[in-house]
Design a protein around this motif. Structure first.
Motif, short mmCIF file in Angstrom:
data_model
loop_
_atom_site.label_atom_id
_atom_site.label_comp_id
_atom_site.label_asym_id
_atom_site.label_seq_id
_atom_site.Cartn_x
_atom_site.Cartn_y
_atom_site.Cartn_z
N ALA A 9 0.83 -1.21 0.00
CA ALA A 9 0.00 0.00 0.00
C ALA A 9 0.87 1.26 0.00
O ALA A 9 0.58 2.24 -0.70
N LEU A 10 1.96 1.22 0.77
CA LEU A 10 2.87 2.37 0.82
C LEU A 10 3.55 2.59 -0.54
O LEU A 10 3.65 3.73 -1.01
N ILE A 11 3.97 1.52 -1.17
CA ILE A 11 4.60 1.62 -2.50
C ILE A 11 3.61 2.15 -3.53
O ILE A 11 3.93 3.04 -4.32
N LEU A 12 2.39 1.62 -3.52
CA LEU A 12 1.38 2.10 -4.47
C LEU A 12 1.04 3.57 -4.23
O LEU A 12 0.85 4.33 -5.18
N GLY A 13 0.96 3.97 -2.97
CA GLY A 13 0.70 5.38 -2.65
C GLY A 13 1.83 6.27 -3.14
O GLY A 13 1.60 7.37 -3.67
N GLY A 14 3.08 5.82 -2.97
CA GLY A 14 4.23 6.59 -3.44
C GLY A 14 4.25 6.72 -4.96
O GLY A 14 4.52 7.79 -5.51
N VAL A 15 3.94 5.62 -5.66
CA VAL A 15 3.89 5.65 -7.12
C VAL A 15 2.78 6.59 -7.60
O VAL A 15 2.97 7.35 -8.55
N ALA A 16 1.63 6.55 -6.93
CA ALA A 16 0.52 7.43 -7.30
C ALA A 16 0.90 8.90 -7.09
O ALA A 16 0.63 9.74 -7.95
N LEU A 18 3.94 10.20 -7.04
CA LEU A 18 4.95 10.53 -8.03
C LEU A 18 4.33 10.75 -9.41
O LEU A 18 4.71 11.67 -10.14
N SER A 19 3.33 9.95 -9.75
CA SER A 19 2.63 10.10 -11.04
C SER A 19 1.89 11.44 -11.11
O SER A 19 1.95 12.14 -12.12
N VAL A 20 1.20 11.78 -10.03
CA VAL A 20 0.48 13.05 -10.00
C VAL A 20 1.45 14.22 -10.11
O VAL A 20 1.22 15.18 -10.86
N ALA A 21 2.56 14.16 -9.39
CA ALA A 21 3.56 15.22 -9.45
C ALA A 21 4.14 15.35 -10.86
O ALA A 21 4.32 16.46 -11.37
N THR A 22 4.41 14.23 -11.52
CA THR A 22 4.95 14.25 -12.88
C THR A 22 3.95 14.87 -13.85
O THR A 22 4.32 15.68 -14.70
N ILE A 23 2.70 14.51 -13.73
CA ILE A 23 1.66 15.07 -14.61
C ILE A 23 1.55 16.58 -14.41
O ILE A 23 1.46 17.34 -15.38
N LEU A 24 1.59 17.04 -13.17
CA LEU A 24 1.51 18.48 -12.91
C LEU A 24 2.71 19.23 -13.47
O LEU A 24 2.56 20.31 -14.05
N VAL A 25 3.90 18.69 -13.34
CA VAL A 25 5.10 19.33 -13.87
C VAL A 25 5.05 19.38 -15.39
O VAL A 25 5.34 20.41 -16.00
#
Length: 148
Positions: A9-16, A18-25
Motif C-alpha cells: 500500500a505504501l509503495i502504491l501510494g508513493g507511485v501514485a 509521483l505520477s500526479v507530481a509528474t503530470i503536474l510538472v
C-alpha cells in the motif's frame, strides 16, 4: 493488516503521488512552452492559431509607425523572403531599430496581424537572437534574389 500489505500500500501510494507530481510538472511545462517561427513559417500556416508563439527576423526599414497614444507601435518583421505585420502596445527596448534583429512574442489575430505582448531587441552590434539569425540565413539560401 500484514506487514506485506502495508508495504504494498505504501509503495502504491508513493507511485501514485509521483505520477500526479509528474503530470503536474509536465502540464506546467507544456503551458509555458513558447515556440519560435519565422515570417515564412507563419505565412504558410505552420504557426499555431490559438497559442502564444515567437516570431523573429529584421525590422523592415520604413515600417515603424507610432500611434498618437505614444505607446502603440506597428512595424513589419521580415526574414527577407516573407513579412509579417506586428502591433505592440508598450515601451519598446532602447535598442529597437529599423533594420535590426527583433523577436516578438504574442498571438496572430484572424486578420493576419501579429499582436505582440513582448518585444525583444538585440543586445549589441554583433548580437542577433540565434533563431532570427538562422531564419535569415535559411531565407537567404531559399530566396535567389538575396544571394550574392
Amino acid at each position: 493488516m500484514k506487514n506485506r500489505h502495508k508495504r504494498i500500500a505504501l509503495i502504491l501510494g508513493g507511485v501514485a503521488a509521483l505520477s500526479v507530481a509528474t503530470i503536474l510538472v509536465l502540464n506546467a511545462f507544456q503551458s509555458n512552452l513558447v515556440f519560435f517561427f519565422t515570417p515564412t513559417q507563419v505565412s504558410v500556416g505552420e504557426a499555431p492559431k490559438e497559442r502564444i508563439f515567437r516570431v523573429g527576423g529584421m525590422v523592415q526599414a520604413g515600417s515603424v509607425q507610432r500611434q498618437n497614444d505614444g505607446l502603440t507601435v506597428s512595424f513589419v518583421i521580415t526574414d527577407t523572403a516573407e513579412t509579417i505585420p506586428v502591433i505592440y502596445t508598450g515601451i519598446l527596448p532602447d535598442l529597437f531599430r529599423e533594420g535590426k534583429g527583433v523577436v516578438a512574442q504574442g498571438r496572430l489575430d484572424p486578420s493576419g496581424v501579429f499582436r505582440a505582448q513582448e518585444v525583444l531587441a538585440k543586445h549589441d552590434e554583433n548580437y542577433m537572437p540565434p533563431e532570427a539569425q538562422h531564419a535569415l540565413d535559411q531565407a537567404a539560401r531559399n530566396n535567389p534574389a538575396t544571394r550574392p
